[in-house]
Design a protein around this motif. Sequence first.
Motif, PDB file in Angstrom:
ATOM      1  N   SER A  71       0.845  -1.189   0.000  1.00 11.14           N
ATOM      2  CA  SER A  71       0.000   0.000   0.000  1.00 11.14           C
ATOM      3  C   SER A  71       0.875   1.230   0.000  1.00 11.14           C
ATOM      4  CB  SER A  71      -0.922   0.011   1.223  1.00 11.14           C
ATOM      5  OG  SER A  71      -1.668   1.227   1.275  1.00 11.14           O
ATOM      6  N   SER A  72       0.567   2.167  -0.870  1.00 12.96           N
ATOM      7  CA  SER A  72       1.330   3.406  -0.922  1.00 12.96           C
ATOM      8  C   SER A  72       0.813   4.392   0.118  1.00 12.96           C
ATOM      9  CB  SER A  72       1.233   4.034  -2.317  1.00 12.96           C
ATOM     10  OG  SER A  72      -0.080   4.541  -2.532  1.00 12.96           O
ATOM     11  N   TYR A  73       1.585   5.439   0.318  1.00 11.90           N
ATOM     12  CA  TYR A  73       1.259   6.423   1.350  1.00 11.90           C
ATOM     13  C   TYR A  73      -0.103   7.063   1.103  1.00 11.90           C
ATOM     14  CZ  TYR A  73       2.019  10.210   4.693  1.00 11.90           C
ATOM     15  OH  TYR A  73       1.910  11.079   5.747  1.00 11.90           O
ATOM     16  N   GLU A  74      -0.466   7.255  -0.170  1.00  6.00           N
ATOM     17  CA  GLU A  74      -1.752   7.907  -0.459  1.00  6.00           C
ATOM     18  C   GLU A  74      -2.877   6.912  -0.716  1.00  6.00           C
ATOM     19  OE1 GLU A  74      -0.343   6.813  -4.422  1.00  6.00           O
ATOM     20  OE2 GLU A  74       0.605   7.573  -2.607  1.00  6.00           O
ATOM     21  N   GLY A  75      -2.619   5.608  -0.501  1.00 11.22           N
ATOM     22  CA  GLY A  75      -3.705   4.645  -0.484  1.00 11.22           C
ATOM     23  C   GLY A  75      -3.858   3.750  -1.692  1.00 11.22           C
ATOM     24  N   ASN A  97      -4.516   4.050   3.540  1.00  7.62           N
ATOM     25  CA  ASN A  97      -4.814   2.768   4.177  1.00  7.62           C
ATOM     26  C   ASN A  97      -4.031   2.673   5.481  1.00  7.62           C
ATOM     27  OD1 ASN A  97      -6.487   1.654   2.039  1.00  7.62           O
ATOM     28  ND2 ASN A  97      -4.604   1.477   0.857  1.00  7.62           N
ATOM     29  N   HIS A  98      -4.737   2.490   6.583  1.00  4.52           N
ATOM     30  CA  HIS A  98      -4.078   2.396   7.880  1.00  4.52           C
ATOM     31  C   HIS A  98      -3.555   0.989   8.176  1.00  4.52           C
ATOM     32  CE1 HIS A  98      -5.040   6.448   9.036  1.00  4.52           C
ATOM     33  NE2 HIS A  98      -6.313   6.265   8.833  1.00  4.52           N
ATOM     34  N   ASP A  99      -4.089  -0.010   7.500  1.00  2.00           N
ATOM     35  CA  ASP A  99      -3.642  -1.374   7.746  1.00  2.00           C
ATOM     36  C   ASP A  99      -3.863  -2.193   6.485  1.00  2.00           C
ATOM     37  OD1 ASP A  99      -2.539  -3.432   9.215  1.00  2.00           O
ATOM     38  OD2 ASP A  99      -4.327  -3.847  10.398  1.00  2.00           O
ATOM     39  N   LEU A 100      -3.053  -3.241   6.327  1.00  2.00           N
ATOM     40  CA  LEU A 100      -3.121  -4.122   5.164  1.00  2.00           C
ATOM     41  C   LEU A 100      -2.970  -5.553   5.641  1.00  2.00           C
ATOM     42  CD1 LEU A 100      -3.205  -3.772   1.980  1.00  2.00           C
ATOM     43  CD2 LEU A 100      -0.720  -4.100   2.051  1.00  2.00           C
ATOM     44  N   TRP A 101      -3.783  -6.460   5.081  1.00  2.00           N
ATOM     45  CA  TRP A 101      -3.733  -7.863   5.479  1.00  2.00           C
ATOM     46  C   TRP A 101      -3.955  -8.726   4.254  1.00  2.00           C
ATOM     47  CZ3 TRP A 101      -2.099  -9.193  10.151  1.00  2.00           C
ATOM     48  CH2 TRP A 101      -2.201 -10.541  10.550  1.00  2.00           C
ATOM     49  N   ASN A 117      -9.256   1.408   5.416  1.00  2.00           N
ATOM     50  CA  ASN A 117      -9.087   2.693   4.762  1.00  2.00           C
ATOM     51  C   ASN A 117      -9.612   3.841   5.619  1.00  2.00           C
ATOM     52  OD1 ASN A 117     -10.096   4.861   2.523  1.00  2.00           O
ATOM     53  ND2 ASN A 117      -8.402   3.645   1.717  1.00  2.00           N
ATOM     54  N   ALA A 118      -9.026   5.019   5.414  1.00  2.00           N
ATOM     55  CA  ALA A 118      -9.412   6.206   6.179  1.00  2.00           C
ATOM     56  C   ALA A 118     -10.807   6.698   5.843  1.00  2.00           C
ATOM     57  CB  ALA A 118      -8.399   7.323   5.956  1.00  2.00           C
ATOM     58  N   ASP A 119     -11.423   6.186   4.785  1.00  2.00           N
ATOM     59  CA  ASP A 119     -12.801   6.599   4.475  1.00  2.00           C
ATOM     60  C   ASP A 119     -13.830   5.808   5.270  1.00  2.00           C
ATOM     61  OD1 ASP A 119     -12.935   4.107   3.261  1.00  2.00           O
ATOM     62  OD2 ASP A 119     -13.729   4.847   1.350  1.00  2.00           O
ATOM     63  N   MET A 142     -11.388   3.573   9.310  1.00  2.00           N
ATOM     64  CA  MET A 142     -11.088   2.192   9.678  1.00  2.00           C
ATOM     65  C   MET A 142      -9.582   2.106   9.894  1.00  2.00           C
ATOM     66  SD  MET A 142     -12.831  -0.583  10.284  1.00  2.00           S
ATOM     67  CE  MET A 142     -14.351  -0.557   9.324  1.00  2.00           C
ATOM     68  N   TYR A 143      -9.166   1.443  10.984  1.00  2.00           N
ATOM     69  CA  TYR A 143      -7.776   1.560  11.393  1.00  2.00           C
ATOM     70  C   TYR A 143      -7.017   0.236  11.412  1.00  2.00           C
ATOM     71  CZ  TYR A 143      -4.148   4.508  13.465  1.00  2.00           C
ATOM     72  OH  TYR A 143      -3.013   5.239  13.669  1.00  2.00           O
ATOM     73  N   SER A 144      -7.721  -0.889  11.555  1.00  2.00           N
ATOM     74  CA  SER A 144      -7.023  -2.173  11.633  1.00  2.00           C
ATOM     75  C   SER A 144      -7.903  -3.268  11.061  1.00  2.00           C
ATOM     76  CB  SER A 144      -6.655  -2.490  13.085  1.00  2.00           C
ATOM     77  OG  SER A 144      -5.748  -3.581  13.143  1.00  2.00           O
ATOM     78  N   VAL A 145      -7.261  -4.282  10.477  1.00  2.00           N
ATOM     79  CA  VAL A 145      -8.007  -5.390   9.874  1.00  2.00           C
ATOM     80  C   VAL A 145      -7.176  -6.660   9.963  1.00  2.00           C
ATOM     81  CG1 VAL A 145      -7.124  -4.895   7.539  1.00  2.00           C
ATOM     82  CG2 VAL A 145      -9.285  -6.145   7.821  1.00  2.00           C
ATOM     83  N   THR A 146      -7.851  -7.790  10.144  1.00  2.00           N
ATOM     84  CA  THR A 146      -7.192  -9.082  10.158  1.00  2.00           C
ATOM     85  C   THR A 146      -8.205 -10.145   9.755  1.00  2.00           C
ATOM     86  OG1 THR A 146      -5.692 -10.470  11.451  1.00  2.00           O
ATOM     87  CG2 THR A 146      -7.663  -9.699  12.567  1.00  2.00           C
TER      88      THR A 146
END
Length: 372
Positions: A71-75, A97-101, A117-119, A142-146
């Motif tokens: 994920s890039s800095y701008e999402g 994107n605050h988290d990637l899984w 995602n921040a949206d 949204m800040y975290s995902v798993t």
Amino acid sequence: MKKLLFPSIKLAVLLIMFGLHQSCAQQNFDNSSVVKLKKDNDAGVYSIETGYTISKVRTAQDKKKTYIAASSYEGTVLGVSYEGEILWKNQLSGYMNHDLWADDINNDGVDEIFAANADGSVYCLNNKGHLLWQFKQNDAPMYSVTVVQKDNKAYVVCGGYDNSFYYVSNEGELVSEVASKTYSIEKPFGKAIHKELPPKGLHVTNFIRPAKKEGKDILVVHGVQNSMNGNGSVYFFNLLEMMPFEIISVKKKGPYGDVRVVDADADGSSEVLLGRVGARAKGNGVIVIDTKTAEQGYLDTNKAKHKLLNRGMYRVIQPEVISNNGKLAYMILMGSNIIISDVDSNMADGDVALRDFLLMICLKIQILIPLF
């Protein structure tokens, strides 16, 4: 001091840890390319230039092949091969994107990619980068995902700034909401002279991760009232249950910007590693919480012997456990340095990778991969 051998480091460790280079200068490249930092057989790292500033990285499985989800800095989410080919891109909402899984939620041998995602959404992509579904309850980021597994069914678990976390089906439908107001022990601190303090008994889902306790799958939630300040608490849940079975107040002063789940002593029970965030090296380290005993330990990075570790700079301490020359070891990314210390040894005996080597990498590349 032991000789530091990068070829002994696991692939996923370097991908995940070195993906966080938000301070690196972004470069403009029309196409991705591979840069090998060494040409001999002892080379431990090579780079892939993507044209983006990469902030999150996971390895993803596509049947018998593994590739990089980034994920890039701008999402923008990208799929990248180990040969340096950008397989696909998806810009999603245009927000961060605050988290990637990455995990397989339908048992077909192919991982899906999930972005918090921040949206306020969790986006689920397939191995071609196409959107499969979007889950959104409100506009709070949204800040975290798993992903967790229970009774042979996969559930996506996600949470953020609306003070709840959610179980979501593999088709993107809400299964249940777990509201922090029903269990949180968090409370505000400080004096509200010119502003209103938040109410107690609520928290943000700072991190959410799968773990094991004595071989049984559990869920770990790190809850805080302010993700940029405060210690927060760690909550252990049995899967799909509404109340935690264990609550642990983090003792050392935060904030904490990285959470990893490992089995550092190979006993079937996970350890939760919380990496501290700070603008100075002094006081920075890693909290270690044992899921079996709920005891807290501390990895004090100040004990590592190298003057470059004392430089004043903003650091997100990022720990991992790797196999180093046949032994389990903590690998800690600390600013532009790496500390490697055997699990059963003192941090003072650890190896330190020099700053100049890593800064050179940071300025040249966006993704690092070890060579074997």
